[in-house]
Scaffold this motif. Structure first.
Motif, mmCIF file in Angstrom:
data_model
loop_
_atom_site.group_PDB
_atom_site.id
_atom_site.type_symbol
_atom_site.label_atom_id
_atom_site.label_comp_id
_atom_site.label_asym_id
_atom_site.label_seq_id
_atom_site.Cartn_x
_atom_site.Cartn_y
_atom_site.Cartn_z
ATOM 1 N N SER A 1 0.643 -0.875 -0.408
ATOM 2 C CA SER A 1 0.023 0.037 -0.017
ATOM 3 C C SER A 1 0.709 1.640 -0.105
ATOM 4 O O SER A 1 0.899 2.598 -0.698
ATOM 5 N N HIS B 1 0.587 3.927 -2.946
ATOM 6 C CA HIS B 1 0.717 5.611 -2.842
ATOM 7 C C HIS B 1 1.564 6.168 -3.103
ATOM 8 O O HIS B 1 1.348 7.315 -3.580
ATOM 9 N N ASP C 1 -5.139 1.156 3.188
ATOM 10 C CA ASP C 1 -6.278 2.100 3.058
ATOM 11 C C ASP C 1 -6.142 1.822 1.762
ATOM 12 O O ASP C 1 -5.282 3.240 0.539
ATOM 13 N N ASP D 1 -7.380 1.651 -1.470
ATOM 14 C CA ASP D 1 -8.815 2.488 -2.515
ATOM 15 C C ASP D 1 -10.191 1.772 -2.752
ATOM 16 O O ASP D 1 -11.513 2.781 -3.488
ATOM 17 N N LYS E 1 -13.818 3.894 -1.682
ATOM 18 C CA LYS E 1 -13.604 5.248 -0.239
ATOM 19 C C LYS E 1 -15.147 6.544 -1.100
ATOM 20 O O LYS E 1 -15.202 5.840 -2.297
#
Ligand SMILES: Cc1ncc(COP(=O)(O)O)c(C=O)c1O
Ligand SMILES: Cc1ncc(COP(=O)(O)O)c(C=O)c1O
Lengths: 503, 450, 450, 503
Positions: free
Chosen positions: B226, B230, B255, B257, B283
Motif C-alpha cells: 500500500s 500510494h 488504505d 482505495d 472510498k
C-alpha cells in the motif's frame, strides 16, 4: 419502517451452527491479524426470520399481482423450476470437478445451448454472460475482435435512440463509440437514415427486436442488408478478406434479444441475418429476477463468429460431454466459470415444459395480451405509435398534463390500487412514457382489471388531481426524498450518518 | 405444461375486441418470408412429472463436491450454509420481484440490500459498498476501468500469482480500453516481489491490484505494498476473500482505495460456479465513479425512514453511454443470501467459520510437513496452500477421487513455474480431522484407512 | 443450538424486575425432592450442521418407496405430487400459525379450510364436510360413535374385508362405549354378501359401514346396500377412496349418511404413514352431532365477507364433557395440502389421475390374466386388486424387492381365508407400462428383463 | 375479502402434470361410474399461487410476531427442522416396506421414544397418538383396559375444573364419567377435597401439570399418594391383586403433559409417580401447529402399564430395529400406522439440537419470561393468582368492566397493534380470563413491547372505550357475525347458500 438488523441484533445471541472445532486454534501462524469486531449482528434465529419475513411483506412481487414493467417481461416463475434448480446434484458442484463427475451438468448446458440455437436460428450460443448487459458486452467483444483479427479498427456502433440504456453503455465499455440513430415517426429505424449513418467506420448496428416501443422493425430485411453491405464493397474490392459463405456480410448486426418473448416460434433472428444476439433468460425463459439478479445473458452468433465465443465451450463426442478450454479466436472469458449455472437449470426446465408449441403459445399470448391491453388503455391515454404492437406498447401520460398530473403520479397511484406501475419515462423518445408489458401469463381478467384502474386514475386526474399528487398512501412508505439521498447518501447503517457528495 | 392462462375463448374475445379477426393479423408488420416454418424443433411439451424426472436424472448424473470430501477452492468453496439462507431465499417476495424501481413497494429488497452494503462496508472497513456485481472477476475488471478513469492512465499492475481465470476476464475487459496489464512476479514464499513492484510503478500506473490472500492462499504484506502504491500516486485495488476478513486486517485499514471480492463463501451454493456474488467497496471520493447500484437511506414525505436507489446518474438507465458501467441486473438475491448468512452466523459465528478454516488448514499443513510432503511457500497462509506431490498432480488427484476425496486444483498448467506436481489445497470449516488425515495419507503416498 | 434469545444479562435484569434474586426462587412451589438431579441424559447439544448430518444419515438409512417401483397401497399410495403443494406448505404463514381462534387475523387459514370443506363436499356429493380428522380410521371410528349417538343403539356392522388396521382402531374406540361390531362376510368376487347383511340388520343396528372400493380394491354395489341399510332404519357410513370418486358414483348420490375417507392420496407424501388426512362429510341433520371443526362463511360488522369457526358448541373447548368428540388439533395443514392438490390438478387433471390409475391397473390385470396368474376376485375393481402367487406372497415380494419393485401387501396374515399366496397390488398413475410388465413377469415367475 | 378459488378458477385452464397415459382407457371394466363434473376449479398455476399467497398474507403466524396464546406454547419453529423432515428418505416411505428398508426411520422413532422417556421419567412411550387429545384418549384406554384386565369396571375420572376441554371430552369418549374437582383459592387442587372425591369408583385422576393457570401443584406428592392409595386398601385386603412393585399404586394418575415446556430438566413426571401422561410434540418440542395440525401426542407410561401401550412397538435387538405387532395386553391401535412420523422427525431434530442442557434452558426461560411478563401486566390487569407462576399465567380483564370493556375487546384491540391475543375466557374459573404464555423464544424486548401495548389498551379502556369496542380495524376483516353463521352456516361455496340448523 423496519429497524435494521443491526439494531435488532445489537446485543443478542446467535445460534450455534458449526460442530466444535477438532483442530487447535492457538497457532494460526500468520501475520496481519484483524483487531476489534467486524460489526456483524448478534441476533437469535426467531428474530432473524421475523426480520426477513417483515421485509418480504414490504415487496411487490409476481406472486402478488400483475407486474407490467415494460421491457422486463415479468412473467410467472414456476415453482417446479425452483425445486429442480436446488437439487443437490446441481447446487453442490464445484466447477473444477472432473468431467466424469459433472456429465449431467454439461449435458444440460449443451442441450440448453442447442435449444437456444434452434429458437433463435443462431449457430452457436455461449451461456457464459451472467446478465443481459453482460451478454451485450460479450457480443461487442466478439465484434471488436472479429474486426481486429481482420486488421480493422472500426469504432462506431449505431444505436437507435429507443435502445435500452445498457446498449450504449456496453458499446462504450467495449471501447466502441455509439452513434445514435433517430427513430422515424412510426417509431422505427428509417432505412434511408440508416444508409446515411452507416459507413466505413461502422462496426455494428445494435438494435432491439421488437424494439423498446414494442414494434417490430418492418424493414428489418432492408436494415440488415444495409448494414451487411456497409463493408461489402470493400470485401468485393478484396480489401478485407471474407470467407465465401459470408459473401453478403459486411458490418455486423447485433440484436438485443431481451424482447425475444415476442418472437419465439415466429421469427428466428439468425435466419433473417442477425449476426450476434443475446437473450435474457431472466425474462424470456421465466427465470426469476431476484429483485436485481442473478440473471443470465447467453450470447449467440452465426457460424462465421462461432470461434470467437467465450471459452470454455461444452462439446459432445460419442455421447460424452467435455469442456474445450481454448480456441484460437475466442474473446477469452467474461466470467471465471460457465456463467450462472443455477439459472440455466430453470430456463432448461421451462423450455422442456413448454416444448416448441408451448413457446409459440407464449409469444402468441404475449402479443394478444399487449394488443388487447393497448386497445383498452388507449381509451384514456395517448398512444404515440398506435396500430399493431408486439409484446408491449408505450402509452403516454401527456394528455393528463393539463390537469397538472405527471406520469410519475399515475405510476404512484397504481401502487395505491395494489398494482405495480409500468416502466416510466422510458423509452426517452416518448414524452411521459408508460411502457407496458402485460406478458403472456396474465389472463384477460387481470388485463381488464389493470385497464379499469388506469381508467379510474385518468378520471381522478381530471376530477381530483390531488389524490394523484399525494399517492401513494397505502404503501409501506410514501414518496421518498431522492434529492437528499443523492446529496448526502447514507449507504450503510451507522445511526444516520451520510456521506456528503461533492458536486 | 403451459403457464398461459388465457383460454381459447378468452383469446377469441380479446382478438375481437382488439379489432382483428385472427392472431395472424397482429403479425402484419412481419413479412411472411421472415416467419418460422413449422414448429420449433426442441421436442414436445413435457408434463411437470416429466420435467421433474428429467431434471432429477440430470442431477443424478453428477457427483456433487458438497457430498464428498472436497479440498477444491480457487475461488469457490465448499462451506456450511445455514437453513435460514435457503428459507429466506425461498420467499417469492424476494425471488420474484424486479429491480426496485418503485421504491415504495420495494422496501423489502431495498432495506435488505442496504443492510448488505453495510455488512460489506464493515467487513472491508471501507466507506461504502455497492449493491453487488456479477462476481469477483468482473468486479475487479470494473475496478480496473474505474481506476483508469480516475487516474486517466491506462496501465495496471497485477500479481503474477493472480488466478488465470480472473486474469482472462481482466484481459477481455482491458482490450477495448487499450489498458496494458503488467505482472509483478512472486518471490519464494509465494507473495509478490515488492522490490520488483517498486520498479514497475510510475506515474502512468493507474492502479495496482493485490489479492489478499493471494491465489496460492498466501497472505501479502499489504501495508508495505500500500505504501509503495500510494507513493507512486496509483490506486490500490484489493481483491479480498471475505471469510479471511474475519481474521486478517481489513483493506480499509491499510488504505485500500477500492476493494472487491467474491461473496460465494458467504452462504452461496457452489452451483458449478454460478451465480456468484461480486462485492465492490470504495472510498467516498470514488463513489461517483463506481459501477452498479447504490441504495441509500432517506425519508419519505411524512418523515418516515425509507430506502431508495441513489447516485443513479452513474447508471446506464439514466446516463446511457456516459454511465460508469453497463451493469444493470446484478446479483441482488445472492447479496440477500450473503446478508442472511452473515446475520445468521453473526459476529461470533462468522469468526468461528474463519477460525475453523484457518486452524484446520494449519493442522493439515502440520500433518503434511510431518509426513514429509513438500510445501513450497511456507506457513503464512490463511486457509489454502500449495503442496507438491511427486508423481504429478493429476495422478494424485485421480487417486484421491477414488477415495471420495477431491484433493485440490493442479497448478502446473496455469503456473508452469510451479511444475506439474503442484496442487492448491483449500480447507474449510466443513472438513474434519479425519478428512485431513485421509488427504495427508494420500499425499504421502500411503493407502490411508478411512 | 439454542433458540432462546434472552442473553444472560437479559435474564439477570428480568429476574431482578420480577423481584427474585435467582431463577431457583421461581421454583419455590416445587419441592426440592421432586427436582431432576443433574442434566437430562439425552446427549449434548448439536450444532445445526450436526443435526443436518445426523438426520441426513438417518434418512439415507432408508430406501423410499417413492424412489422405487411401488405397488404398495392398502390405504397409503405412491402418487405424483405437484410442486405447488410443497410451495404453499412451505409458507410459514400457514405452517406456523395456530388454530384460527382469532378469526380476524386467521382469514387465510379459515378461507383455505372453507375451500377444503367445499372440495370434499363436492367430491362426496354430501351436504357438508368438516375441517379434517386425524385419518380415515379415526374418522370412521368417530362416525361410528356419532351413529351410535344418533340412533341410540350400540351395534354396528362392518365388512369382513375391512382393513385389519382400521378394524383395530374401531375396536379400541368401540370398547369404551360397549359398541358391538359385527362383520358381514364377502362373497367370491370380494364384495360383501348382501344376503347375509340383510339378515344381520335389525332395529338395534346403528350403522353399516361400507368401504368403497373395499380393501381388496373391489367396487361394491352401493345402491343395493344403501337400500338394505335404510330399510332397516340404520345409517349408512361410507369409507370412500377420494381418487375413486372422480370416476365412481359419489356416496351422496346413493344416499350415504356419513362419508369418511383417507386424504393421503390428495397430494400428501407417504411419510411412513403420517400425517394423514381423515375427511368426514355428512347430511345436514347430522352436522350438529359431527366431530371436529366446521368453518362457515359469514359477514363482518361492515358487511364484508369473512370466515369463522361455527357450531362450536359441539366442540370440547366449549362443551367439555358434553362435546361430540375430543378432537382439537386436527390435520389443518394437510387439509390445505389436499386443497392445493385438487385445485392445481383441477377438474380435468384430477380425473386424469383417477383414469390413469384405473386404466393402468386394468392393463396390469390383463397382462397377469394372460400370463396365467390367478386373480381371485375378477375385474370389478378400481385401482387395486388381489393376485395369488404360487410359492407364497413373501417369497414373491422378496424376489421383487431385489429388482427394486415393491410388489404389494401379503394378505394371508390378516385374511387367512385368502391363503398365504394372496397379495394386494395397487397401481397408481405413477406406474408406467414398463413397471407393469416387470411386475407381471415377476408374478408369472419369469426373470423379467428390466 | 379474497374471492374463493372456485370463483377464480371458474372457467380457466389448469396445467399439465402427468405424462401421457401409456395404457388404454377404453375398458375400465367397472360399474357405478360417476356422471357429471365434480366441481373442482380450473385455474392456471400463476393465479393459484397468487390465491394462496394472498390467503397467506391474511394470517398471523409465528414468523410475524409474538403469539402469546396460553396453553398453546407457540414457540419458534426452526427452519432446519422443516428441511430435514422433507428429506426424501423420510417423506417417501410406505409404512409397509420391509424393515430392512426403513431402519433409519425405526431408529429415529426408537431414539425419540427413549429421549421422551428420559425427559419425562417414564418407562415407555408410544408415538402413535397424533394429537394431544388423541394421546389423552389412548391414555384413558390404557387405564380402562388396565382395570378391566383386573376384573374391575371403575367408572370415575377426577378432573380439576381448570382442565383443558379435551380432558373431560377424552374421558367421556373412552366411556368413563368425569367428576370435577374444584380448585381452591390458590388455583390448586386441595388434597382434602381430593381425598373426599376419590373413592372406590375412581379410576384416574387426570391433572395438568403445571395446571392451566400456570401453577405447579405444590401438593403434588400428597395428591399422587391419595390417588394411588384410593385402591391400596383393597389391594392390601387382597381384593385385587397387584404386583409387588406396585405396592403403593392404587388408582392411576394421568398427567396432561401439554405444559411440559415448563418442566424439562426440572421435574420428571414419571419419577414423582405419574402413571400415564401424554406430550404435545407440536407444543413442547417445537413442531409447528399448521393452523390446526398435524400434531403428535405421544403417550408415556410407567413400567406396570408398558404392556398396554398401542402396537406396534419399535424394538431394538443386536443393533437392528424392528416392529413388534402384538402384545397380549395392548389396547390395540389408535392409528393404522405409527402416528405422525413427519412430526417426529422435527421433534427429534429439535431435541438433538438442544441436548439436555438446552431443554433445561428452554424451561428456565419459559418460566422467567412468564414471571417477568406477569409482573409487568399486573400493573394494569388483575391477576387472580399472583405469586410465582411457571411458563404461563392468567390475567383478568375484570377491572376494565367498569368502563364497559370486556376481555374480548382487549383481545381484538391487540390485533390492531399487530400482536396476537392471548387465549381468552379460559380457564373458566377466572373471570374475563386472559391466559398468557410468552414462551422461551421471545426475548425481553418483545415482552416489554407486549406489556406496553397491554398498558396502552388498559388506558384506552378508561379514556376511550369506543376504540376497544370498535377493534379490530386494521385487520383483513373486522368482527364477524358468528351468530348468523351458527344459525345458518355456509359450510361450502355455493354462491352464498347456507344450511339452516334446527335448534
Ligand atoms: C431491452 C433490454 N436490453 C437489455 C437489458 C439489460 O439486461 P440485464 O438487466 O440483464 O443486464 C434489459 C433489461 O434490463 C432490457 O430490457
Ligand atoms: C393443556 C392442553 N391439553 C390438551 C390439549 C389438546 O391437544 P391437541 O390440540 O393436540 O389435541 C391442549 C392443546 O390444545 C392443551 O393446551
Amino acid at each position: 419502517m423496519s429497524r435494521t438488523i443491526f439494531e435488532k441484533g445489537a446485543n443478542g445471541r446467535s445460534g450455534n451452527f458449526l460442530p466444535a472445532n477438532d483442530c487447535p486454534v492457538d497457532d494460526l501462524g500468520f501475520a496481519h491479524r484483524r483487531e476489534g469486531e467486524i460489526g456483524l449482528p448478534r441476533i437469535g434465529e426467531q428474530d432473524l426470520i421475523r426480520h426477513y419475513v417483515e421485509l418480504a411483506s414490504k415487496n411487490y412481487h409476481i406472486d402478488k399481482g400483475m407486474y407490467p414493467l415494460g421491457s422486463c417481461t415479468m412473467k410467472y416463475n414456476p415453482v417446479i423450476n425452483e425445486e429442480v434448480a436446488s437439487l443437490g446434484g446441481f447446487a453442490g458442484l464445484h466447477p473444477l470437478q472432473s468431467e466424469d463427475d459433472v456429465q449431467g451438468a454439461l449435458e444440460l448446458m449443451y442441450e440448453l445451448e442447442s435449444d437456444l440455437c434452434e429458437i433463435c436460428g443462431m449457430s452457436a450460443f455461449s451461456l457464459q454472460p451472467v446478465a443481459g448487459a453482460h451478454g451485450e458486452l460479450a457480443g461487442m467483444m466478439i465484434a471488436r475482435d472479429w474486426f481486429r483479427r481482420r486488421g480493422e479498427e472500426r469504432k462506431t456502433v449505431l444505436v437507435p435512440d429507443s435502445a435500452h440504456g445498457t446498449n450504449p453503455a456496453s458499446v462504450v465499455i467495449c471501447g466502441f463509440t455509439p452513434k445514435t440513430i433517430p427513430s422515424n415517426e412510426a417509431g422505427l429505424i428509417d432505412p434511408e437514415v440508416l444508409k446515411q449513418e452507416a459507413g466505413d467506420d461502422t462496426a455494428v448496428l445494435m438494435l432491439t427486436l421488437p424494439n423498446t416501443l414494442g414494434l417490430f422493425e418492418k424493414d428489418i430485411e432492408k436494415i440488415i442488408r444495409i448494414v451487411h453491405d456497409a463493408l461489402l464493397e470493400q470485401a468485393e474490392k478484396g480489401i478485407v478478406d471474407y470467407p465465401d459463405y459470408l459473401f453478403d456480410v459486411g458490418a455486423l448486426v447485433y440484436m438485443d434479444g431481451a424482447n425475444m418473448n415476442a418472437l419465439m416460434g415466429i421469427v428466428k433472428p439468425g435466419s433473417i441475418g442477425i449476426d450476434i444476439m443475446h437473450l435474457n433468460l431472466h425474462k424470456t425463459f421465466s427465470t426469476p429476477h431476484g429483485g436485481g439478479g442473478p440473471g443470465a445473458g447467453p450470447v449467440g452468433v452465426l457460424e462465421h463468429l462461432a470461434g470467437l465465443l467465450p471459452v470454455p465451450r461444452v462439446v459432445k463426442k460419442d455421447g460424452r460431454f467435455s469442456l474445450k478450454e481454448t480456441s484460437g479466436e475466442s474473446i477469452g472469458r467474461v466470467h471465471p466459470w460457465f456463467g450462472n449455472f443455477n439459472v440455466f437449470v430453470k430456463a432448461y426446465a421451462y423450455i422442456k415444459a413448454l416444448g416448441g408449441e408451448g413457446l409459440l403459445e407464449v409469444s402468441e399470448n404475449a402479443i394478444i395480451n399487449a394488443n388487447y391491453l393497448m386497445k383498452k388503455v388507449a381509451r384514456d391515454y395517448d398512444i404515440k405509435y398506435p396500430g399493431r404492437c408486439m409484446h408491449e406498447f408505450v402509452a403516454s401520460g401527456r394528455n393528463l398534463k393539463k390537469f397538472g398530473v405527471k406520469t410519475v403520479d399515475v405510476a404512484k397511484r397504481l401502487l395505491d390500487y395494489g398494482l405495480h406501475a409500468p416502466t416510466v419515462y422510458f423509452p426517452l423518445i416518448v414524452e411521459e412514457a408508460l411502457m407496458i408489458e402485460p406478458v403472456e401469463t396474465e389472463k384477460k381478467e387481470a388485463l381488464d382489471h389493470f385497464a379499469d384502474v388506469m381508467a379510474k386514475i385518468a378520471k381522478e386526474a381530471e376530477e381530483n388531481p390531488e389524490i394523484l399528487h399525494e399517492a401513494p398512501v397505502t404503501t409501506p412508505v410514501r414518496r421518498l426524498d431522492e434529492v437528499a439521498a443523492a446529496r448526502c447518501p447514507e449507504l450503510s447503517w451507522s445511526g444516520g450518518e451520510c456521506l456528503p457528495m461533492e458536486e | 405444461m403451459s403457464y398461459v392462462q388465457n383460454t381459447d375463448s378468452d383469446r377469441r374475445e380479446m382478438l375481437k375486441e382488439t379489432g382483428v379477426s385472427s392472431f395472424e393479423e397482429l403479425l402484419e408488420p412481419i413479412d411472411s418470408r421472415l416467419r418460422v416454418d413449422g414448429v420449433l424443433d426442441i421436442g414436445p411439451a413435457m408434463s411437470e412429472a416429466e420435467v421433474a424426472s428429467r431434471l432429477g436424472a440430470l442431477a443424478s448424473a453428477n457427483n456433487a463436491a458438497s457430498e464428498m470430501i472436497s479440498f477444491l477452492g480457487g475461488g469457490i468453496y465448499d462451506r456450511f450454509i445455514p437453513a435460514t439462507v435457503r428459507y429466506v431465499l425461498s420467499r417469492s417476495e424476494f425471488y420474484t420481484s424486479y429491480t426496485p424501481y418503485q421504491a415504495e413497494v420495494s422496501q423489502g429488497t431495498l432495506q435488505a440490500i442496504f443492510e448488505y452494503q453495510t455488512m460489506i462496508a464493515r467487513l472491508t472497513a471501507m466507506d461504502a459498498a455497492n449493491a453487488s456485481m456479477y462476481d469477483a472477476s468482473t468486479a475487479l475488471a470494473e475496478a480496473m476501468l474505474m481506476a483508469s478513469v480516475i487516474k486517466r492512465t491506462r496501465r495496471v499492475v497485477i500479481p503474477a500469482s493472480l488466478s488465470r481465470r480472473v486474469r482472462a476476464v481482466l484481459d477481455s475487459y482491458a482490450a477495448g480500453k487499450d489498458i496494458v496489464i503488467d505482472e509483478v512476479p512472486f518471490v519464494e514464499d509465494g507473495t509478490i516481489d515488492a522490490g520488483a513492484l517498486a520498479e514497475m510503478l510510475s506515474e502512468k500506473t493507474a492502479a495496482v491490484i493485490l489479492a489478499q490472500p493471494n491465489y496460492f492462499g498466501m497472505i501479502e504484506d499489504t501495508r508495505k505494498v500500500s505504501g509503495l502504491v500510494h507513493e507512486a500516486g496509483a490506486l490500490l485495488i484489493v481483491l479480498a476473500d471475505p471469510v479471511s476478513l474475519a481474521l486478517i486486517e481489513p483493506p480499509g485499514e491499510y488504505d485500500a482505495d477500492i476493494v472487491v471480492g467474491e461473496g460465494q463463501s458467504l452462504g452461496i451454493a457452489q452451483s458449478f460456479g454460478g451465480p456468484l456474488l461480486g462485492f465492490l467497496a470504495a472510498k467516498t471520493p470514488y463513489l461517483r465513479k463506481c459501477p452498479g447500484r447504490l441504495i441509500s437511506a432517506t425519508e419519505d414525505i411524512d418523515g418516515k425512514r425509507g430506502y431508495t436507489m441513489t447516485l443513479q446518474t452513474r447508471e446506464q438507465h439514466i446516463r446511457r453511454e456516459k454511465a460508469t458501467s453497463n451493469i444493470c441486473t446484478n446479483e441482488g438475491l445472492v447479496a440477500l443470501a450473503a446478508s442472511v448468512y452473515l446475520a445468521t452466523l453473526g459476529e461470533d459465528g462468522f469468526r468461528e467459520v474463519a477460525l475453523q478454516s484457518a486452524s484446520k488448514a494449519k493442522t493439515l499443513y502440520g500433518m503434511l510437513e510431518e509426513a514429509g510432503v513438500s510445501l513450497p511457500f511456507g506457513r503464512n497462509f490463511f486457509q489454502e496452500f500449495v503442496i507438491t506431490v511427486p508423481g504429478g498432480a493429476d495422478a494424485f488427484i485421480a487417486r484421491a477421487r477414488e477415495r471420495g476425496v477431491l484433493a485440490g486444483i493442479p497448478l502446473g498448467k496455469d503456473f508452469p513455474s510451479l511444475g506439474d506436481d503442484a496442487v492448491l489445497v483449500a480447507v474449510t470449516e466443513k472438513r474434519t480431522r479425519k478428512d485431513l488425515e485421509l488427504l495427508c495419507d494420500l499425499a504421502a503416498g500411503k493407502g490411508g484407512a478411512v
